[in-house]
Design a protein around this motif. Structure first.
Motif, short mmCIF file in Angstrom:
data_model
loop_
_atom_site.label_atom_id
_atom_site.label_comp_id
_atom_site.label_asym_id
_atom_site.label_seq_id
_atom_site.Cartn_x
_atom_site.Cartn_y
_atom_site.Cartn_z
N UNK A 1 0.83 -1.21 0.00
CA UNK A 1 0.00 0.00 0.00
C UNK A 1 0.87 1.25 0.00
N UNK A 2 1.90 1.27 0.85
CA UNK A 2 2.81 2.42 0.90
C UNK A 2 3.58 2.56 -0.41
N UNK A 3 3.98 1.44 -0.98
CA UNK A 3 4.74 1.47 -2.22
C UNK A 3 3.90 2.03 -3.37
N UNK A 4 2.64 1.61 -3.46
CA UNK A 4 1.77 2.12 -4.52
C UNK A 4 1.54 3.62 -4.36
N UNK A 5 1.38 4.07 -3.12
CA UNK A 5 1.19 5.50 -2.88
C UNK A 5 2.41 6.30 -3.32
N UNK A 6 3.60 5.79 -3.01
CA UNK A 6 4.82 6.50 -3.40
C UNK A 6 5.05 6.46 -4.90
N UNK A 7 4.70 5.36 -5.54
CA UNK A 7 4.86 5.29 -6.99
C UNK A 7 3.90 6.26 -7.70
#
Length: 225
Positions: free
Chosen positions: A110-116
């Motif tokens: 979830x955090x990775x998708x937000x940062x991408x």
């Protein structure tokens, strides 16, 4: 004694045909727009580089992540690109934790998708107007060449009723035609140089952003275990 024709730059431009003057005006407009975007892009990349350096220094100096996140949220309208990416990832991480999600992979994804997603937004901002500079750099010489062809055609039309053409009679027309090529090159060269330089600078910034995302995910991974 015949007076020599005035072949100064201003005189040639003023005495050019309307169509050739239109081509010159278009090239000058493109040049002005190009230089405007060149200076704006230089300023924005410089600011992005400085803000990235400051945030990297704060992040790796050992400051608490929660403190950094609260600072980013408070100053959301003035923070740099990398800090916005961090803020997006940290916000999603905290939101997922509040929802009592226990699976670490779900939290990190979830955090990775937000940062991408934030990374893509910042990339679009940084790369804005680069396409215009590339277009100006590739098209301007051809526009100038088109004006040159028009100018030379006008010279030949003027020779239709002249039995013996003298160099003095055709030189101003040829010089007028070649000016458009010169203006086209003057417009294209700075745009090409700026495009290549800024594309390189932006690529370096994006690499730093992607590296930070991976390193920040490693830190979050240690926190969820």
């Amino acid at each position: 004694m015949h007076n020599a024709p005035d072949t100064s730059m201003i005189s040639l431009v003023l005495h050019a045909s309307l169509l050739v003057q239109t081509v010159m005006a278009l090239l000058i407009l493109l040049s002005l727009l190009s230089w405007t975007f060149i200076f704006r892009k230089w300023f924005s990349i410089r600011c992005a580089r400085i803000q990235t350096k400051w945030f990297e220094h704060d992040f790796w100096s050992g400051r608490d992540l929660q403190t950094l996140y609260q600072s980013a949220e408070t100053n959301r309208h003035t923070i740099g690109a990398l800090e916005r990416i961090f803020e997006s990832g940290m916000r999603e991480y905290l939101k997922t934790k509040e929802q009592q999600v226990t699976e670490s992979s779900a939290i990190l994804n979830s955090a990775h998708r937000a940062m991408r997603a934030a990374f893509q937004r910042e990339m679009d901002i940084l790369e804005s107007t680069l396409a215009f500079l590339a277009s100006v750099g590739s098209v301007s010489p051809y526009i100038g060449l088109f004006g040159t062809v028009l100018g030379i055609l006008n010279v030949f039309r003027g020779l239709e009723n002249i039995q013996q053409a003298m160099l003095a009679s055709v030189a101003p027309g040829i010089a007028e035609a070649l000016i458009t090529t010169a203006i086209g090159l003057f417009t294209a060269i700075p745009a090409v140089v700026a495009y290549n330089r800024y594309a390189h600078d932006i690529d370096r910034l994006l690499i730093r952003f992607e590296t930070f995302i991976e390193e920040f995910l490693n830190i979050l991974q240690r926190k969820v275990h």
